[in-house]
Every structure is written in C-alpha cells, then in structure tokens.
Write a protein that holds these residues in place. Structure first.
Motif, PDB file in Angstrom:
ATOM      1  N   TYR A  71       1.266   1.186   8.861  1.00  0.00           N
ATOM      2  CA  TYR A  71       1.979   0.842   7.631  1.00  0.00           C
ATOM      3  C   TYR A  71       2.573  -0.562   7.734  1.00  0.00           C
ATOM      4  O   TYR A  71       2.388  -1.412   6.848  1.00  0.00           O
ATOM      5  CB  TYR A  71       3.081   1.888   7.363  1.00  0.00           C
ATOM      6  CG  TYR A  71       3.941   1.543   6.172  1.00  0.00           C
ATOM      7  CD1 TYR A  71       3.505   1.831   4.871  1.00  0.00           C
ATOM      8  CD2 TYR A  71       5.175   0.915   6.330  1.00  0.00           C
ATOM      9  CE1 TYR A  71       4.282   1.501   3.775  1.00  0.00           C
ATOM     10  CE2 TYR A  71       5.956   0.582   5.242  1.00  0.00           C
ATOM     11  CZ  TYR A  71       5.506   0.877   3.962  1.00  0.00           C
ATOM     12  OH  TYR A  71       6.272   0.546   2.878  1.00  0.00           O
ATOM     13  N   LYS A  95      -0.014  -3.407   7.938  1.00  0.00           N
ATOM     14  CA  LYS A  95      -0.559  -3.757   6.607  1.00  0.00           C
ATOM     15  C   LYS A  95       0.447  -4.589   5.819  1.00  0.00           C
ATOM     16  O   LYS A  95       0.093  -5.591   5.175  1.00  0.00           O
ATOM     17  CB  LYS A  95      -0.921  -2.464   5.869  1.00  0.00           C
ATOM     18  CG  LYS A  95      -1.494  -2.665   4.489  1.00  0.00           C
ATOM     19  CD  LYS A  95      -0.436  -2.433   3.425  1.00  0.00           C
ATOM     20  CE  LYS A  95      -0.957  -2.703   2.034  1.00  0.00           C
ATOM     21  NZ  LYS A  95       0.105  -2.561   1.017  1.00  0.00           N
ATOM     22  N   GLN A  96       1.698  -4.180   5.882  1.00  0.00           N
ATOM     23  CA  GLN A  96       2.730  -4.917   5.148  1.00  0.00           C
ATOM     24  C   GLN A  96       2.816  -6.364   5.636  1.00  0.00           C
ATOM     25  O   GLN A  96       2.940  -7.301   4.845  1.00  0.00           O
ATOM     26  CB  GLN A  96       4.102  -4.235   5.313  1.00  0.00           C
ATOM     27  CG  GLN A  96       4.193  -2.839   4.701  1.00  0.00           C
ATOM     28  CD  GLN A  96       3.936  -2.824   3.202  1.00  0.00           C
ATOM     29  OE1 GLN A  96       4.310  -3.742   2.483  1.00  0.00           O
ATOM     30  NE2 GLN A  96       3.253  -1.787   2.726  1.00  0.00           N
ATOM     31  N   LYS A 108      -0.172  -8.457   4.659  1.00  0.00           N
ATOM     32  CA  LYS A 108      -0.011  -8.792   3.241  1.00  0.00           C
ATOM     33  C   LYS A 108       0.944  -9.973   3.080  1.00  0.00           C
ATOM     34  O   LYS A 108       0.650 -10.941   2.365  1.00  0.00           O
ATOM     35  CB  LYS A 108       0.526  -7.560   2.500  1.00  0.00           C
ATOM     36  CG  LYS A 108       0.928  -7.803   1.067  1.00  0.00           C
ATOM     37  CD  LYS A 108       1.494  -6.511   0.493  1.00  0.00           C
ATOM     38  CE  LYS A 108       2.157  -6.749  -0.848  1.00  0.00           C
ATOM     39  NZ  LYS A 108       2.692  -5.512  -1.418  1.00  0.00           N
ATOM     40  N   LEU A 119       9.441   6.085   1.028  1.00  0.00           N
ATOM     41  CA  LEU A 119       7.965   6.095   1.009  1.00  0.00           C
ATOM     42  C   LEU A 119       7.458   7.522   0.839  1.00  0.00           C
ATOM     43  O   LEU A 119       7.921   8.441   1.517  1.00  0.00           O
ATOM     44  CB  LEU A 119       7.432   5.518   2.326  1.00  0.00           C
ATOM     45  CG  LEU A 119       5.935   5.262   2.362  1.00  0.00           C
ATOM     46  CD1 LEU A 119       5.589   4.022   1.533  1.00  0.00           C
ATOM     47  CD2 LEU A 119       5.470   5.061   3.804  1.00  0.00           C
ATOM     48  N   ALA A 135       1.659   8.323   1.194  1.00  0.00           N
ATOM     49  CA  ALA A 135       1.352   6.899   1.334  1.00  0.00           C
ATOM     50  C   ALA A 135       1.007   6.543   2.775  1.00  0.00           C
ATOM     51  O   ALA A 135       0.195   5.649   3.031  1.00  0.00           O
ATOM     52  CB  ALA A 135       2.534   6.061   0.849  1.00  0.00           C
ATOM     53  N   VAL A 156       2.415   4.131  -8.048  1.00  0.00           N
ATOM     54  CA  VAL A 156       2.765   3.268  -6.905  1.00  0.00           C
ATOM     55  C   VAL A 156       1.744   3.440  -5.788  1.00  0.00           C
ATOM     56  O   VAL A 156       1.253   2.462  -5.197  1.00  0.00           O
ATOM     57  CB  VAL A 156       4.196   3.608  -6.405  1.00  0.00           C
ATOM     58  CG1 VAL A 156       4.506   2.831  -5.132  1.00  0.00           C
ATOM     59  CG2 VAL A 156       5.213   3.316  -7.485  1.00  0.00           C
ATOM     60  N   CYS A 157       1.421   4.682  -5.497  1.00  0.00           N
ATOM     61  CA  CYS A 157       0.454   4.933  -4.413  1.00  0.00           C
ATOM     62  C   CYS A 157      -0.953   4.511  -4.826  1.00  0.00           C
ATOM     63  O   CYS A 157      -1.756   4.103  -3.965  1.00  0.00           O
ATOM     64  CB  CYS A 157       0.483   6.404  -4.001  1.00  0.00           C
ATOM     65  SG  CYS A 157       1.938   6.797  -2.997  1.00  0.00           S
ATOM     66  N   GLU A 173      -1.020   0.958  -4.081  1.00  0.00           N
ATOM     67  CA  GLU A 173      -1.126   0.791  -2.615  1.00  0.00           C
ATOM     68  C   GLU A 173      -2.573   1.052  -2.157  1.00  0.00           C
ATOM     69  O   GLU A 173      -3.107   0.343  -1.301  1.00  0.00           O
ATOM     70  CB  GLU A 173      -0.163   1.770  -1.926  1.00  0.00           C
ATOM     71  CG  GLU A 173      -0.199   1.749  -0.412  1.00  0.00           C
ATOM     72  CD  GLU A 173       0.486   0.532   0.197  1.00  0.00           C
ATOM     73  OE1 GLU A 173       1.067  -0.264  -0.571  1.00  0.00           O
ATOM     74  OE2 GLU A 173       0.404   0.373   1.428  1.00  0.00           O
ATOM     75  N   GLU A 185      -4.702  -1.930  -2.833  1.00  0.00           N
ATOM     76  CA  GLU A 185      -4.474  -2.985  -1.836  1.00  0.00           C
ATOM     77  C   GLU A 185      -5.165  -2.662  -0.520  1.00  0.00           C
ATOM     78  O   GLU A 185      -5.803  -3.531   0.097  1.00  0.00           O
ATOM     79  CB  GLU A 185      -2.966  -3.149  -1.588  1.00  0.00           C
ATOM     80  CG  GLU A 185      -2.226  -3.744  -2.763  1.00  0.00           C
ATOM     81  CD  GLU A 185      -0.741  -3.937  -2.483  1.00  0.00           C
ATOM     82  OE1 GLU A 185      -0.038  -4.443  -3.378  1.00  0.00           O
ATOM     83  OE2 GLU A 185      -0.288  -3.571  -1.377  1.00  0.00           O
ATOM     84  N   LEU A 186      -5.047  -1.413  -0.091  1.00  0.00           N
ATOM     85  CA  LEU A 186      -5.672  -1.019   1.178  1.00  0.00           C
ATOM     86  C   LEU A 186      -7.192  -1.100   1.090  1.00  0.00           C
ATOM     87  O   LEU A 186      -7.856  -1.513   2.054  1.00  0.00           O
ATOM     88  CB  LEU A 186      -5.232   0.399   1.556  1.00  0.00           C
ATOM     89  CG  LEU A 186      -3.796   0.534   2.051  1.00  0.00           C
ATOM     90  CD1 LEU A 186      -3.375   2.004   2.080  1.00  0.00           C
ATOM     91  CD2 LEU A 186      -3.652  -0.070   3.450  1.00  0.00           C
TER      92      LEU A 186
END
Lengths: 223, 222
Positions: free
Chosen positions: A203, A206-207, A210, B11, B15, B43-44, B47, B50-51
């Motif tokens: 997690y 990745k943050q 980014k 979170l 997620a 939101v997820c 995410e 993005e992933l």
C-alpha cells in the motif's frame, strides 16, 4: 498534482458494472495463465531434479532476466547482480530435488536469489546506495517543464526515476506484485514477513511511487 | 507521520487487497468480496484504476529493461560442464570428444538403470536354471570329467558300399563312436556305451543285424 489518470483527463468508466465485468474476465485470464506457467515450471524443475540439462536450460531462459532484474532491485551493482544470477541458477541446478512444492517455483527461485543478494549486501556493507523517501521528495528535476503528453519512452524514464527513489523494500514488493504477479501469501513466505505487513508495504509503496511520479511531473499518456 | 507498519484507519479493508485483485491471485472468496465492494465504492474503484494503470506501466517498464550480459550465461554453462564432469550428469552437446567418451564411461559405472538391468539378468538366470532342472536327463548323456563312463571297444569292418550317413546313423543308434582306424585292412575301433554285459551283447547283436552296413564286428580284449 493529480495522479496519472486524473492528470491525463481520463476518468473512471461511467458504467462500474461494465468495468467490473471486464476486470473479472481479465483476472480469469491472468489466473489461468499463471497456473499454466506454474505447472510448466514445476514440470521443468522436476526434470532438472532428474538431471536433464535441456530442462535446466529452458528454465534458465525463463528466469535469467527475471532473477537479474529482481536482484537488481536489491543490489545496485549490475556485476554483483549477474554473479548472483549465476549462483542462484546453479543452486537451482544442484538443489532442484529439494524443492518441496509448498510454494510456487518462482517463489522458491526468488527466495534463493534474495538470500544471496542479502549476503552480497552484507559483504558490500555501506558501499550500497539506498535512497530514502526523504531524498526522493527533494529530487524533482527543475529543468523538466510540464508537458501535456509524453510518449512511452518518457514514461519509462520517469518510471525509472520514480522507482529509483523508492527504498529497496518498496521496489521489491511492487515488482513482486505487479510484474511477478505473486499472491500476497507467497510474498509473505518469500520475504519472511506476515501477510498483513505485505499488504501494508505494498500500500505505502504504491502511494510513494504515485507521489514520486507526480513530483516528477508525469502526465499519463492515453493508453 | 503515518505508521509504515499499519494501514490508514479510514482505509476500506478491501482496498488493501486491490493489488492482488489486479494481478488476479486472490482466492475466490476474497475476489468476490472485493468485487461486491467495488460495486458500491467509488473511492476503491478509483484506486483500482490507478493500480491497473500502475501495473501496466510497471510491466512495460520491466519488460523493456535489459537482462544480464552474455557472460552470465557463459559462466553458468561453464559451471554446468564442470558439474557434469564431476557428477556424471547429462553431458553437453558442445564438448570435446574425449570428455564425451569420459562421461560415457563414467555413466557405465553409475547408471540409474543398473539395478533394473541386474534384476532382469538375475530373473533370466533363475529361469534358465529352473528350465534346465525340469528337463528329463538320459543316463547315458551324463558324463563326468573325473570318472569315465562304462564303455566297451569293438573292432568293426564296414561294408565297402555302406554310406557314411548310414554308418553314422547306425553308430548313433547304439551310442557308439569311432575312436580309431581304419587299419590297413579297413578295420575301425568303435567305442560304445555299455554299463553291463547284457547291454553290450544287445548292441553287438544290433550291429550284426545290419549286415548291409557292417561286414564284421568283434570285441576288443580289455
């Protein structure tokens, strides 16, 4: 600066169910491919255990580059990384019979490579470079002006720069998840850490990736 | 400052699983749980986008990265050759012929199929032995290297027109063989198996009965 997708003007698909169905089919394809690969690699490793050199050479071709790149996320010296590839693959040749089938073949091979890389890091001691998050934040390139679109080569360059600013651990887990496509349980086995730590590490990795990409002014190209 | 060992409190649990939802390695139960959550959580979903993008770019990036130099492959080949020589593993196709011959001889010393071959040979030997033991044995076929079988010697003159085949056949029928002769007057010495006097007389009579082959027959004094 907004992240890749939003910066490029790309938005989340209007029909979330359509998107989810597409994801689902993609994941089935990925899982099937992964299972086939693992079965092939297990078969090859069994042949290697029986002393078949041709099977080893096939396995070597499949893992030579992957092991080199994985090790390169841990040791930054290409010559040392190449030596570790040699040591790792010879350990596979000599110890194939000891593979217990409790993990994927790739996890087993990367585990050997990782131990040898950590030994090399210990031997090299302080000469190793290790970039911290704090350093990374300080490193946006002032000469690089924002661009509305970048080609693939520029994306790769930015990705390389952003990755180089991550810690070894973060580079490692990102590669293991997104390139080697290992389940989190396998990554936990490989790194000898709890699965909860794997999730946390990925997690934050990745943050931070980014953030670095944003700091470097990347704009996502249209896929 | 965030704790690097803990996920943010706000979170969603799903997620944290999204990276593996993207790489397709979640177990089915987790997979379904994440899929259900994504249906309702924007939101997820963002995410996830993005992933997915990050995965694509990372794969593209690593695919474009070089592998090790050719010296790595050569070093592995050299070590494999050395292992093959010292441990007798599968030989390389590109080795000196003397090394190939050497490996072949080494493989003869420790082949993996040796126990199987040994077992087959032992079973075959046992089979031959049993077959031999079950065959009927004629007493006059048994010979000994140390004790001569009981024999008698005869002086035989064959008819001049008797063929060699006929003579041979007759001698075979009485278990006899020519051991000497012919003399100047055409006499042969024939040895026949006879363990007692009656057998000898019987065979003498049989020989005399074939007058078309035997001209005269008589015993040699012991």
């Amino acid at each position: 600066m907004a992240f890749l997708l939003r910066a490029s003007g790309k938005c989340v698909t209007a029909d979330p169910l359509h998107r989810l169905r597409a994801d689902w089919f993609e994941q089935i394809r990925v899982m099937a491919t992964t299972d086939e690969h693992d079965a092939l690699h297990s078969h090859l490793l069994a042949s290697v255990a029986a002393g078949e050199r041709a099977a080893f050479e096939q396995l070597y071709r499949l893992y030579e580059k992957r092991v080199f790149q994985y090790v390169s996320t841990l040791v930054y010296d290409p010559t040392v990384a190449e030596d570790i590839v040699v040591e790792t693959m010879m350990a596979v040749w000599r110890g194939a019979a000891s593979f217990a089938s409790t993990s994927r073949v790739s996890t087993w091979i990367f585990g050997i490579a990782r131990h040898k890389a950590l030994d090399a890091i210990r031997r090299m001691g302080r000469h190793q470079r290790d970039v911290t998050l704090e350093e990374a934040v300080e490193l946006p390139n002032p000469q690089e002006s924002p661009q509305d679109s970048v080609d693939r080569k520029q994306v790769a360059t930015l990705m390389q720069r952003a990755l180089s600013k991550l810690s070894r651990e973060h580079q490692e887990v990102l590669r293991l998840v997104f390139y080697e496509e290992l389940p989190y349980e396998e990554i936990a086995t490989l790194l000898s850490i709890p699965t909860s730590t794997v999730k946390t590490r990925v997690y934050y990795a990745k943050q931070r990736l980014k953030k670095h990409l944003e700091a470097l002014g990347q704009k996502a190209p249209n896929p | 400052m965030t704790d690097p060992n803990a996920l943010p409190a706000n979170l969603h649990p799903e997620a944290a699983l999204l990276p593996w939802y993207v790489n397709g390695t979640l177990r089915e139960q987790d997979q379904q749980q994440v899929a259900r959550h994504l249906e309702t959580c924007a939101v997820c979903r963002a995410e996830l986008e993005e992933l997915s993008y990050m995965r694509t770019e990372l794969r593209r990036f690593y695919d474009a990265q070089p592998g090790p130099s050719p010296r790595t492959t050569q070093a592995v080949r050299d070590l494999l050759d050395r292992d093959t020589l010292t441990q007798g593993k599968v030989p390389s196709a590109k080795r000196h012929w003397l090394e190939t011959v050497d490996s072949w001889f080494r493989s003869l010393l420790m082949p993996r199929w040796a126990p199987t071959l040994l077992a087959i040979v032992l079973v075959a030997q046992l089979g031959v032995l049993l077959w031999t033991l079950t065959q009927p044995v004629s007493s006059d076929q048994v010979t000994s290297r140390s004790i001569s079988p009981p024999t008698a010697r005869l002086r035989v003159t064959f008819q001049g027109q008797a063929s060699a085949t006929a003579i041979e056949s007759l001698l075979h029928s009485v278990r006899g063989r020519i051991v000497d002769g012919p003399t100047a007057d055409g006499m042969y010495t024939v040895e026949i198996l006879a363990d007692n006097e009656s057998t000898l007389q019987k065979k003498l009579t049989e020989l005399q009965g074939h007058s078309e082959i035997v001209q005269s027959v008589g015993r040699v004094a012991p």
